[in-house]
Design a protein around this motif. Sequence first.
Motif, mmCIF file in Angstrom:
data_model
loop_
_atom_site.group_PDB
_atom_site.id
_atom_site.type_symbol
_atom_site.label_atom_id
_atom_site.label_comp_id
_atom_site.label_asym_id
_atom_site.label_seq_id
_atom_site.Cartn_x
_atom_site.Cartn_y
_atom_site.Cartn_z
ATOM 1 N N SER A 204 0.746 -1.088 0.121
ATOM 2 C CA SER A 204 0.002 -0.123 -0.039
ATOM 3 C C SER A 204 0.849 1.299 0.063
ATOM 4 N N PRO A 205 0.527 2.114 -0.917
ATOM 5 C CA PRO A 205 1.292 3.574 -0.901
ATOM 6 C C PRO A 205 1.412 4.197 0.635
ATOM 7 N N ASP A 206 0.154 3.874 1.485
ATOM 8 C CA ASP A 206 0.181 4.455 2.919
ATOM 9 C C ASP A 206 0.821 3.850 3.870
ATOM 10 N N ALA A 207 1.802 2.552 3.276
ATOM 11 C CA ALA A 207 2.614 2.143 3.988
ATOM 12 C C ALA A 207 4.176 2.662 3.961
ATOM 13 N N SER A 208 4.230 3.734 3.309
ATOM 14 C CA SER A 208 5.502 4.404 3.173
ATOM 15 C C SER A 208 5.500 5.943 3.193
ATOM 16 N N ARG A 209 6.359 6.454 3.964
ATOM 17 C CA ARG A 209 6.579 7.838 4.165
ATOM 18 C C ARG A 209 7.816 8.219 3.960
ATOM 19 N N LEU A 210 7.846 9.603 3.225
ATOM 20 C CA LEU A 210 9.178 10.095 3.022
ATOM 21 C C LEU A 210 9.395 11.301 3.728
ATOM 22 N N VAL A 211 10.664 11.444 4.689
ATOM 23 C CA VAL A 211 10.836 12.662 5.386
ATOM 24 C C VAL A 211 12.104 13.303 4.546
ATOM 25 N N ARG A 212 11.764 14.357 4.390
ATOM 26 C CA ARG A 212 12.967 15.241 3.559
ATOM 27 C C ARG A 212 13.600 15.869 4.533
ATOM 28 N N GLY A 213 14.939 15.837 4.660
ATOM 29 C CA GLY A 213 16.176 16.443 5.636
ATOM 30 C C GLY A 213 16.954 15.353 6.103
ATOM 31 N N ARG A 214 17.826 15.511 7.147
ATOM 32 C CA ARG A 214 18.734 14.652 7.481
ATOM 33 C C ARG A 214 18.266 14.232 9.035
ATOM 34 N N LEU A 215 18.959 13.202 9.229
ATOM 35 C CA LEU A 215 18.405 12.492 10.471
ATOM 36 C C LEU A 215 18.983 13.214 11.882
ATOM 37 N N ASP A 216 19.985 14.039 11.569
ATOM 38 C CA ASP A 216 20.674 15.130 12.793
ATOM 39 C C ASP A 216 19.841 15.964 12.787
ATOM 40 N N GLU A 217 18.956 16.436 11.953
ATOM 41 C CA GLU A 217 18.112 17.694 12.198
ATOM 42 C C GLU A 217 17.034 17.405 13.213
#
Length: 278
Positions: A204-217
Amino acid sequence: MPSLLRNPLTKRLLRPALSLIEQRMEHVTHAFQKDLDALHHEVADLRRQSYGLGLLLDHAGRGAHRMPTPTQVDRLVDEVRAVTGAADERARGDVTVAYRHLVALEALGVGGIGGTVSDVCGRLAAVPLLATGSGAEPRADVGAGPGVVEVLEVGTGHGLFAAALRRMLRRHGVEARLTLVDPLDGAPALEEVVRGNLALGGGSPDASRLVRGRLDESRVRELVADRRYGVVLLDGPHDGVPALAAPGAVVVSPAGVPGPGLRPLGAVADSAYYGTAA
């Protein structure tokens, strides 16, 4: 002796033997020519096949070729076995399927998967074995309900590895809920490329989320800290990784220990594998 060989009587006596020798030489020459012609045809066929395989597997359009040697595959299988505790047949089968996924998704998707054949296939084979308990290691407490594993990938690139991992996890009977962290620097349409590539992994497309940025932010860390992950894939050293990992989670890093509280499981190709306390 020369005068004897020129003698007419000698010539008549030797003629049958010479004829037999000539016949046998002709037979041998004919047989040799047939073998040589067959060899030429085989070489031509191999060249045609090699050219086609080269179009599919060589380095054109990607950072590295996708043609492993038998020695590389054998070494990779041994490393996967050592890290996961899986039987040889299971490890070899998963490495083989991982390679097929790598080739197929790079052929169908946009962009490529970073890393060598051994490292990519090693992660695709070892992570599901560790995360689902198919090897000797206990299964992670994935915290997302039965049959579901939370996956955090830091540095998702084009999203093709995440799609391949989702398919490999499904082979082991679990669905992946993906959280992908990446600054997505570059073309404005890169996010759409990632989402299109993720669709190749099914689910499902709902089973993915894309977070823009860097983990250390701090903003990114706050967004991804809403859950605990059974699989954590890192693109380098990051602080606070154990706080994001579920009990019994699998943590994969290309360089160095990603944080205290993680026990080393071993290495496969260019990646180091760690586990959290169950």
